[in-house]
Design a protein around this motif. Structure first.
Motif, short mmCIF file in Angstrom:
data_model
loop_
_atom_site.label_atom_id
_atom_site.label_comp_id
_atom_site.label_asym_id
_atom_site.label_seq_id
_atom_site.Cartn_x
_atom_site.Cartn_y
_atom_site.Cartn_z
N LEU A 78 0.53 -8.07 -3.80
CA LEU A 78 1.01 -6.47 -3.86
C LEU A 78 1.40 -6.18 -5.48
O LEU A 78 2.28 -6.67 -5.91
N VAL A 79 0.54 -5.39 -5.85
CA VAL A 79 0.46 -4.94 -7.15
C VAL A 79 1.38 -3.61 -7.15
O VAL A 79 0.82 -2.56 -6.73
N THR A 80 2.24 -3.73 -8.16
CA THR A 80 3.22 -2.24 -8.26
C THR A 80 3.08 -1.85 -9.79
O THR A 80 3.29 -2.86 -10.67
N LEU A 81 2.77 -0.62 -10.19
CA LEU A 81 2.81 -0.30 -11.41
C LEU A 81 4.06 0.94 -11.55
O LEU A 81 3.96 1.78 -10.81
N LYS A 82 4.52 0.72 -12.47
CA LYS A 82 5.80 1.33 -12.72
C LYS A 82 5.46 2.15 -14.15
O LYS A 82 5.37 1.61 -15.20
N ALA A 83 5.39 3.49 -14.08
CA ALA A 83 5.00 4.42 -15.30
C ALA A 83 6.21 5.61 -15.50
O ALA A 83 6.65 5.80 -14.83
N GLU A 84 5.98 5.69 -17.07
CA GLU A 84 6.91 6.87 -17.46
C GLU A 84 6.60 7.26 -18.81
O GLU A 84 5.46 6.42 -19.54
#
Ligand SMILES: CC(C)(COP(=O)(O)OP(=O)(O)OC[C@H]1O[C@@H](n2cnc3c(N)ncnc32)[C@H](O)[C@@H]1OP(=O)(O)O)[C@@H](O)C(=O)NCCC(=O)NCCS
Length: 168
Positions: A78-84
């Motif tokens: 499960l790939v999770t991308l956190k962006a800001e």
């Protein structure tokens, strides 16, 4: 012509997004390793969503910094991308995208890479338009914003020396 309104300043947290996707066979090679290009696509989507949240208009990718993958990502992860958004200029926004892969059976999480991507806010005529000022609220956000200003100066200096910019 009506002068363009200056958008209100917004905190970093208003741009923050999380995107998750299960890695399937079509994202990988025959040995089960996920293609780097697929992760780049997801990073671009996550960064664009963060930039859209900040600017509240359409955006286009103008630059992607070099990406290095520290660990492989496998089918079934499960790939999770956190962006800001980390830094803004007048019309451009730098985003930071963290990529985390998790084996859902063991729960083991691996930080595979962090990417920086730059977007430009566009108006209805596809012209760059001003974005809200970015308000950092923590020491970490201030540090990232200062580092973002340095990275952007470096990108623009590179652009000056890029022979492709001279192609008609
Ligand atoms: C993005 C685009 C609108 C910029 O147009 P432009 O004529 O270069 O406009 P400007 O020179 O005013 O630059 C706009 C902003 O982008 C920034 N920028 C331009 N080139 C950049 C680069 N190589 N790296 C980082 N930022 C860059 C500028 O600094 C400016 O930001 P600022 O207003 O915050 O200072 C235009 O280049 C474009 O449409 N590119 C294609 C985008 C696209 O389709 N992306 C998807 C790829 S398929």
């Amino acid at each position: 012509m009506k002068p363009e309104a200056i958008p209100e300043a917004k905190p970093v947290k208003a741009s923050r997004i999380t995107l998750s996707q299960l890695m399937q066979p079509e994202h990988a090679n025959l040995r089960g390793d996920v293609h780097g290009g697929w992760i780049m696509k997801l990073a671009d989507e996550a960064g664009a969503l963060a930039a859209m949240r900040h600017a509240q208009c359409r955006v286009v990718t103008v630059a992607i910094d070099q990406m290095r993958f520290h660990q492989p990502i496998r089918i079934g992860d499960l790939v999770t991308l956190k962006a800001e958004v980390t830094y803004v200029g007048r019309t451009s926004m730098e985003t930071r995208v963290q990529v985390i892969a998790e084996d859902p059976i063991t729960g083991r999480q691996t930080h595979t890479n962090t990417a920086y991507l730059v977007y430009v806010a566009l108006d209805d005529q596809r012209r760059p338009r001003p974005v809200p000022r970015l308000v950092p609220e923590t020491e970490e956000e201030i540090r990232r914003m200062e580092a973002g200003a340095h990275r952007q100066a470096y990108r623009l200096a590179q652009r000056e020396g890029d022979p492709q910019e001279a192609v008609p």
